[in-house]
Design an enzyme around this catalytic site. Structure first.
Site, PDB file in Angstrom:
ATOM      1  N   GLY A   1       2.828   4.630   1.333  1.00  0.00           N
ATOM      2  CA  GLY A   1       3.530   5.009   2.549  1.00  0.00           C
ATOM      3  C   GLY A   1       2.675   5.850   3.477  1.00  0.00           C
ATOM      4  O   GLY A   1       2.668   5.650   4.696  1.00  0.00           O
TER       5      GLY A   1
ATOM      6  N   VAL B   1      -0.629   2.915   4.674  1.00  0.00           N
ATOM      7  CA  VAL B   1      -0.184   1.679   5.333  1.00  0.00           C
ATOM      8  C   VAL B   1       1.110   1.930   6.119  1.00  0.00           C
ATOM      9  O   VAL B   1       1.237   1.529   7.289  1.00  0.00           O
ATOM     10  CB  VAL B   1       0.020   0.555   4.288  1.00  0.00           C
ATOM     11  CG1 VAL B   1       0.599  -0.681   4.941  1.00  0.00           C
ATOM     12  CG2 VAL B   1      -1.306   0.233   3.598  1.00  0.00           C
ATOM     13  N   GLY B   2       2.063   2.627   5.491  1.00  0.00           N
ATOM     14  CA  GLY B   2       3.339   2.900   6.172  1.00  0.00           C
ATOM     15  C   GLY B   2       3.119   3.728   7.429  1.00  0.00           C
ATOM     16  O   GLY B   2       3.706   3.454   8.485  1.00  0.00           O
TER      17      GLY B   2
ATOM     18  N   GLY C   1       0.857  -1.189   0.000  1.00  0.00           N
ATOM     19  CA  GLY C   1       0.000   0.000   0.000  1.00  0.00           C
ATOM     20  C   GLY C   1       0.886   1.229   0.000  1.00  0.00           C
ATOM     21  O   GLY C   1       2.107   1.118  -0.096  1.00  0.00           O
TER      22      GLY C   1
ATOM     23  N   CYS D   1      21.983   2.843  -2.687  1.00  0.00           N
ATOM     24  CA  CYS D   1      22.343   3.721  -1.575  1.00  0.00           C
ATOM     25  C   CYS D   1      23.847   3.700  -1.317  1.00  0.00           C
ATOM     26  O   CYS D   1      24.400   4.655  -0.797  1.00  0.00           O
ATOM     27  CB  CYS D   1      21.600   3.280  -0.327  1.00  0.00           C
ATOM     28  SG  CYS D   1      21.795   1.513  -0.014  1.00  0.00           S
TER      29      CYS D   1
ATOM     30  N   GLU E   1      17.786   2.470   7.544  1.00  0.00           N
ATOM     31  CA  GLU E   1      18.831   2.349   6.526  1.00  0.00           C
ATOM     32  C   GLU E   1      18.487   3.358   5.442  1.00  0.00           C
ATOM     33  O   GLU E   1      17.544   3.149   4.682  1.00  0.00           O
ATOM     34  CB  GLU E   1      18.861   0.926   5.941  1.00  0.00           C
ATOM     35  CG  GLU E   1      19.121  -0.170   6.948  1.00  0.00           C
ATOM     36  CD  GLU E   1      20.555  -0.188   7.456  1.00  0.00           C
ATOM     37  OE1 GLU E   1      21.377   0.636   7.009  1.00  0.00           O
ATOM     38  OE2 GLU E   1      20.834  -1.033   8.310  1.00  0.00           O
TER      39      GLU E   1
ATOM     40  N   GLU F   1      21.857  13.048  -2.739  1.00  0.00           N
ATOM     41  CA  GLU F   1      21.792  11.727  -3.357  1.00  0.00           C
ATOM     42  C   GLU F   1      20.964  11.822  -4.638  1.00  0.00           C
ATOM     43  O   GLU F   1      19.807  12.227  -4.608  1.00  0.00           O
ATOM     44  CB  GLU F   1      21.145  10.747  -2.381  1.00  0.00           C
ATOM     45  CG  GLU F   1      21.170   9.337  -2.880  1.00  0.00           C
ATOM     46  CD  GLU F   1      20.582   8.360  -1.875  1.00  0.00           C
ATOM     47  OE1 GLU F   1      19.471   8.616  -1.393  1.00  0.00           O
ATOM     48  OE2 GLU F   1      21.248   7.354  -1.577  1.00  0.00           O
TER      49      GLU F   1
END
Ligand code: NAD
Length: 472
Positions: free
Chosen positions: A202, A205-206, A200, A278, A244, A378
Site C-alpha cells: 500500500g 504501489v497504493g 505490491g 465489513c 468502502e 471494528e
C-alpha cells in the site's frame, strides 16, 4: 510452494521492477505456502501509463462491445472457478461453503455489471440540455484481502462498463487468488492496457496510484484509517473517490421477535466470512426484558458453530487471515473482559483441541455498553457484543450511536414495525428479517463507513462524469 513472479501490465505478464519478496501463508497451518515478488512505484507508473494509452480508444467503444467484453470476462472467471476456490481455501482459509460462494461471486459481479450496462442509458435530457455520461479516465482500484477476487472483479467490472481503463492494486496477502483471477481475465482477450493488475504494498504501489496525476478516479475498499489517507492523497489532483470502509453494524432484535428464527440469523450475520466482514452484525441489540431468554438461546446455538479446519464441511468459522489479525482479535477479547463486559461464550486463545493455525473461538459478550471499546471499534473477527435496550427509541439511538453506517439488520414478527425502525437507521443498507443480498441495489456507507456507492447503476455512475451539452 508457489512462486509468483509476475504482475500484469499492458496485456502481458511481466516481471516487476520491484524486487522485494513477500511470504504467503496458509492461515490454517501457519506454514509458508508461497512467495510473491512485489511491484514498486515504478511498476505502478508503468501500469498507469498503459491504462492511459488504452483509454482514448476504449472510452469510445460502444455499449455492445463492452457488454460482450464483460460477458467474456464472466465466462473466463467461471472457467477458473475450481482453481479460484482452491486458492481461497488455501490462502485465505474460508470454510468450503463460503469459499464456493466467494469463487462464484467473483464471476457473478461481472455478469451483473454486463446486465446493468445493457440497461443503462448514457444520454438523457435536462431541460434544453442533453446530458451525456462520460467515463472519467484511468481508475485506480485498491482492494483488501477479505474477498480478494470478488473485489477485483466487482471494481473492474464497474470501471470497464463505464468505459474507464484501470490499474488494480490488490492486497499483497492474496497473491495466489489474484494470480488465478488475472490468468482468467487475460483469457478474455481485452485490448492491451485496458486493465492492469499490480500486486505490491500500500505504501508504495497504493500511494503512487493515489497521487498520480494521470489517475482520475480512486475506488478503495479497506480500513477507514487508510481510506482517509487515500482521500487526502487524492485531494491534490481532485480525484473522484469511492471509499468502502469499515462497519460496526447493529443487529436490532425488536421486542416481539421470534428468537428461534432470529438467533441463527444473528449468528450468521455476526460470523459471516469468519467475522472478517465489513457488514458483519457485530452489535446485537436485545430488549432488556428478554435478555436472559436471548442469552440462553444464543449460547446454545453458538456451540454449534465450529471454528476450525476450513475443509471440514461442518466448519463455519475459519482461521483469521494472518497472525497480525489473530493477535488483533485476541487483544479485543482481552479489552472486552477488562472493560467489564460479561463473556458468555468463547474467549481468548484457540478453540479446544486446536494447537496451531490462526483460529479463534467464536466469542459472545453480554452486558456490553455502547461506549465500550468492543462496541465502538471494528474487530474484524468473530466477536459479538450483546447490548440491552429499554424500548424501540433506545434501540434506534444505540444503533445510530456509532461513527459507522454501512449496514444494519432489523428483526421483528411485525414487518411494518421493522420497516418503521429501519427507516430511522443511518446506514447504507438495512436488512429486515433477512440476510439476502441484492446486487442491483446500491452498497456503501453513511458517515465514516465511506463515500459513494457500488453495485448496479449507482456503481456504474461512480466511474462517470455528467456532461451537459447545450445547442443553439
Ligand atoms: P487496509 O486498509 O489495510 O488495506 C486495504 C488495501 O489498501 C490493501 O490493498 C493495502 O495494501 C492498501 N493500502 C494500505 N495502505 C495504503 C496507502 N497508504 N495508500 C494506498 N493503499 C494502501 O485494509 P485490510 O486490512 O486489507 O482490510 C480490512 C478492512 O477492510 C476492514 O477495516 C474492513 O472493514 C474493510 N472492508 C470494507 C468493505 C466495504 O465494502 N465497506 C469490505 C471489505 C473490507
Amino acid at each position: 510452494m508457489q512462486n509468483i513472479e509476475h504482475i500484469y501490465i499492458d496485456g502481458a505478464f511481466v516481471v516487476p521492477h520491484g524486487n522485494e519478496y513477500f511470504d504467503l501463508f496458509n492461515p490454517s497451518t501457519e506454514q509458508v505456502i508461497g512467495r510473491v515478488r512485489l511491484a514498486d512505484a515504478e511498476d505502478a507508473r508503468d501500469a498507469i501509463a498503459a491504462a492511459k494509452r488504452a483509454f482514448p480508444a476504449f472510452s469510445r467503444t460502444d455499449k455492445a462491445e463492452r457488454v460482450a467484453m464483460l460477458r467474456r470476462m464472466h465466462a473466463a472467471v467461471v472457467a477458473k472457478e475450481d482453481a479460484l476456490f482452491e486458492a481461497i481455501v488455501e490462502e485465505y482459509g474460508a470454510p468450503v461453503s463460503r469459499g464456493r460462494w466467494m469463487a462464484r461471486h467473483a464471476s457473478d459481479v461481472l455478469k451483473q455489471a454486463a446486465d446493468t450496462l445493457e440497461a443503462y442509458s448514457f444520454v438523457s435530457r435536462a431541460g434544453t440540455a442533453e446530458v451525456v455520461m462520460q467515463p472519467l479516465g484511468v481508475a485506480g482500484l485498491i482492494t483488501p484481502w477479505n474477498s480478494d477476487a470478488g473485489f477485483i472483479c466487482g471494481k473492474l467490472a464497474a470501471a470497464l462498463a463505464a468505459g474507464c481503463t484501470a490499474v488494480v492494486k490488490p492486497s499483497e496477502m492474496s497473491a495466489m487468488q489474484t494470480r488465478v483471477v488475472t490468468e482468467a481475465l487475460h483469457e478474455a482477450g481485452l485490448p492491451k492496457g485496458v486493465f492492469n493488475i499490480v500486486t505490491g504494498r500500500g505504501e508504495t504501489v497504493g500511494a503512487e496510484i493515489s497521487t498520480h496525476p494521470d489517475v482520475a478516479k480512486l475506488s478503495f475498499t479497506g480500513s477507514t484509517a487508510v481510506g482517509k489517507s487515500i482521500l487526502r492523497a487524492g485531494a491534490q489532483t481532485l480525484k473522484r473517490v469511492t471509499l468502502e470502509l469499515g462497519g460496526k453494524s447493529p443487529f436490532i432484535v425488536l421486542d416481539d421477535a421470534d428468537f428461534d428464527e432470529v438467533v441463527p440469523l444473528a449468528l450468521q450475520a455476526g460470523f459471516m466470512n469468519s467475522g472478517q466482514a465489513c457488514i458483519a452484525g457485530t452489535r446485537i441489540l436485545v430488549p432488556q426484558a428478554r435478555l436472559a431468554e436471548f442469552e440462553q438461546k444464543i449460547v446454545a446455538a453458538v456451540a454449534e458453530f465450529q471454528s476450525g479446519d476450513p475443509r471440514d464441511p461442518r466448519t463455519s468459522v475459519g482461521p483469521m487471515v494472518s497472525q497480525k489479525q489473530w493477535e488483533r482479535v485476541q487483544r479485543y477479547i482481552r479489552i472486552g473482559i477488562d472493560e467489564g463486559a460479561r463473556l458468555i461464550a468463547g474467549g481468548e486463545g484457540r478453540p479446544q483441541g486446536v494447537e496451531s493455525g490462526w483460529f479463534v473461538r467464536p466469542t459472545l459478550f453480554s452486558d456490553v455498553r455502547n461506549d465500550m471499546t468492543i462496541a465502538r471499534e471494528e474487530i474484524f473477527g468473530p466477536v459479538l457484543s450483546i447490548i440491552a435496550y429499554h424500548d424501540a427509541e433506545d434501540a434506534i439511538a444505540i444503533a445510530n450511536d456509532t461513527p459507522y453506517g454501512l449496514q444494519a439488520y432489523v428483526c421483528s414478527r411485525d414487518a411494518a414495525h421493522a420497516r418503521a425502525v429501519a427507516a430511522r437507521i443511518d446506514a447504507g443498507r438495512v436488512l429486515v428479517n433477512t440476510l439476502a443480498h441484492e446486487p442491483a441495489a446500491p452498497f456503501g456507507g453513511f458517515k465514516q463507513s465511506g463515500i459513494g456507492r457500488e453495485y448496479g447503476k449507482y456503481g456504474l455512475e461512480a466511474f462517470l462524469e455528467p456532461k451537459a451539452v447545450l445547442t443553439a
